[in-house]
Design a protein around this motif. Structure first.
Motif, PDB file in Angstrom:
ATOM      1  N   ASN A 170      34.589  36.888  33.044  1.00  0.00           N
ATOM      2  CA  ASN A 170      35.483  37.619  32.138  1.00  0.00           C
ATOM      3  C   ASN A 170      36.042  38.857  32.829  1.00  0.00           C
ATOM      4  O   ASN A 170      36.563  39.759  32.172  1.00  0.00           O
ATOM      5  CB  ASN A 170      34.748  38.009  30.863  1.00  0.00           C
ATOM      6  CG  ASN A 170      33.506  38.836  31.154  1.00  0.00           C
ATOM      7  OD1 ASN A 170      33.240  39.232  32.300  1.00  0.00           O
ATOM      8  ND2 ASN A 170      32.726  39.118  30.118  1.00  0.00           N
ATOM      9  N   LEU A 171      35.910  38.913  34.156  1.00  0.00           N
ATOM     10  CA  LEU A 171      36.406  40.001  35.010  1.00  0.00           C
ATOM     11  C   LEU A 171      35.682  41.320  34.754  1.00  0.00           C
ATOM     12  O   LEU A 171      36.086  42.353  35.302  1.00  0.00           O
ATOM     13  CB  LEU A 171      37.922  40.200  34.833  1.00  0.00           C
ATOM     14  CG  LEU A 171      38.793  38.983  35.150  1.00  0.00           C
ATOM     15  CD1 LEU A 171      40.261  39.329  34.966  1.00  0.00           C
ATOM     16  CD2 LEU A 171      38.542  38.447  36.548  1.00  0.00           C
ATOM     17  N   VAL A 172      34.647  41.331  33.934  1.00  0.00           N
ATOM     18  CA  VAL A 172      33.857  42.539  33.697  1.00  0.00           C
ATOM     19  C   VAL A 172      32.429  42.321  34.195  1.00  0.00           C
ATOM     20  O   VAL A 172      31.915  43.104  35.002  1.00  0.00           O
ATOM     21  CB  VAL A 172      33.853  42.910  32.200  1.00  0.00           C
ATOM     22  CG1 VAL A 172      32.978  44.142  31.957  1.00  0.00           C
ATOM     23  CG2 VAL A 172      35.277  43.161  31.717  1.00  0.00           C
ATOM     24  N   GLU A 173      31.806  41.240  33.716  1.00  0.00           N
ATOM     25  CA  GLU A 173      30.454  40.924  34.141  1.00  0.00           C
ATOM     26  C   GLU A 173      30.491  40.112  35.435  1.00  0.00           C
ATOM     27  O   GLU A 173      31.531  39.540  35.783  1.00  0.00           O
ATOM     28  CB  GLU A 173      29.746  40.143  33.026  1.00  0.00           C
ATOM     29  CG  GLU A 173      29.657  40.926  31.721  1.00  0.00           C
ATOM     30  CD  GLU A 173      29.090  40.074  30.596  1.00  0.00           C
ATOM     31  OE1 GLU A 173      28.884  38.857  30.813  1.00  0.00           O
ATOM     32  OE2 GLU A 173      28.857  40.635  29.506  1.00  0.00           O
ATOM     33  N   PRO A 174      29.371  40.050  36.144  1.00  0.00           N
ATOM     34  CA  PRO A 174      29.338  39.263  37.397  1.00  0.00           C
ATOM     35  C   PRO A 174      29.717  37.808  37.145  1.00  0.00           C
ATOM     36  O   PRO A 174      29.307  37.193  36.151  1.00  0.00           O
ATOM     37  CB  PRO A 174      27.884  39.408  37.864  1.00  0.00           C
ATOM     38  CG  PRO A 174      27.410  40.675  37.240  1.00  0.00           C
ATOM     39  CD  PRO A 174      28.099  40.779  35.922  1.00  0.00           C
ATOM     40  N   ALA A 175      30.489  37.264  38.046  1.00  0.00           N
ATOM     41  CA  ALA A 175      30.953  35.888  37.907  1.00  0.00           C
ATOM     42  C   ALA A 175      29.813  34.904  38.150  1.00  0.00           C
ATOM     43  O   ALA A 175      28.896  35.167  38.924  1.00  0.00           O
ATOM     44  CB  ALA A 175      32.086  35.631  38.889  1.00  0.00           C
TER      45      ALA A 175
END
Length: 316
Positions: A68-73
């Motif tokens: 989600n481009l916030v948490e680690p992928a």
């Protein structure tokens, strides 16, 4: 005092500095020149790589991740691609995009060439006509689309009012799934053909007039002169503009987004609009990146096949 004959006169002393002989190239000069060239090239390569190549690599990596481009992928392998191919909207978007490309080629590709051929015969007021043809290109795309949205208005729009004078209509230009895509193609053709017209006009100036005169002496009419003289001389330009139009029409986004939002009944949903929905409406950035990467592959393959098929079109 006897005058000196011209042959006995002393040579006039030139005030110009005598050029020094070129120094002999020393070993290592070529290497230093190459190093200097690479030194000037590195900033350009860095900027181009950062803003052109890195997004493609980042898109490829993102297509195998859930993020989600916030948490680690999270690495999910081919799950994003499987989800894409299970989505029934993908086939709809691909079909609509192909339909837009075909309509764009049938309507939008010959129109600038025909218009340029007509304008090349105009002797008075040519500058005014060129300005009017190129004017839509300088209008911001969203402004042009909003203007055409009023033209297409089923109640008070310009087109229905004009057609109503001769007993036709009214037509639901954008509200009907049968005419919505055609309406988008007409506006896109109007907005983008100015540049192609000027390129064709510039290429027509370079055609030797002797070719037209020889064809006229042989009894060729205007259509035979166009077919046997003008088009062969323009084939490299035609090939280049055809490829550019193919790539631009495959990436159509602004027209369906502003005009219809993909409707009615997803009849104007294109691949790029579907990517937008995945990323910015559903938050599925991995699926959006996967579809973007597939689109890049398709365009690269299309360009390679096209360039291979039209290699002989070069006039050089």
């Amino acid at each position: 005092m006897a005058l000196l004959t011209p042959s006995r006169r002393p040579a006039a002393v030139s005030k110009q500095p005598v050029p020094r002989p070129m120094p002999r190239l020393r070993r290592g000069t070529g290497a230093r020149k190459q190093f200097t060239a690479w030194l000037f090239l590195v900033p350009t390569l860095l900027v181009f790589g950062l803003f052109a190549w890195w997004p493609i690599v980042r898109s490829l990596l993102l297509s195998f991740q859930q993020t989600n481009l916030v948490e680690p992928a999270v690495w999910v392998g081919l799950d994003n691609f499987r989800t894409l191919f299970d989505d029934p909207l993908l086939a709809t978007a691909v079909g609509n995009t192909v339909f837009f490309v075909v309509l764009g080629l049938l309507i939008g590709f010959p129109a600038p060439l025909i218009l340029a051929a007509i304008m090349s015969t105009v002797r008075r007021g040519a500058g005014v006509y060129r300005f009017l043809v190129y004017l839509p290109v300088v209008i911001p795309p969203v402004v042009a689309i909003l203007l055409w949205k009023w033209f297409y208005d089923p109640g008070s729009g310009l087109f229905n009012n004009v057609l109503g004078k001769v007993g036709l209509g009214p037509y639901a230009w954008l509200e009907s799934s049968d005419s919505a895509m055609l309406s988008l193609v007409l506006e896109a053709t109007w907005a983008g053909m100015g540049g192609a017209v000027l390129i064709y006009l510039a290429a027509m100036v370079g055609i030797p007039g002797e070719l037209y005169e020889a064809a006229e002496v042989d009894g060729a009419g205007i259509w035979r002169r166009i077919w046997h003289v003008m088009l062969p001389q323009l084939r490299s330009v035609i090939g280049l503009l055809l490829l550019v139009q193919l790539i631009n029409t495959v990436q159509v986004f602004t027209e369906p987004y502003v005009f219809t939002g993909g409707g009615p009944e997803n009849s104007t949903l294109t691949v790029l609009l579907l990517i937008f929905r995945y990323a910015f409406q559903d938050g599925e950035y991995g699926q959006a990146a996967a579809l973007s990467f597939l689109m890049v592959l398709a365009l690269a393959l299309l360009s390679a096949v096209y360039l291979r098929a039209t290699r002989s079109w070069s006039t050089s």
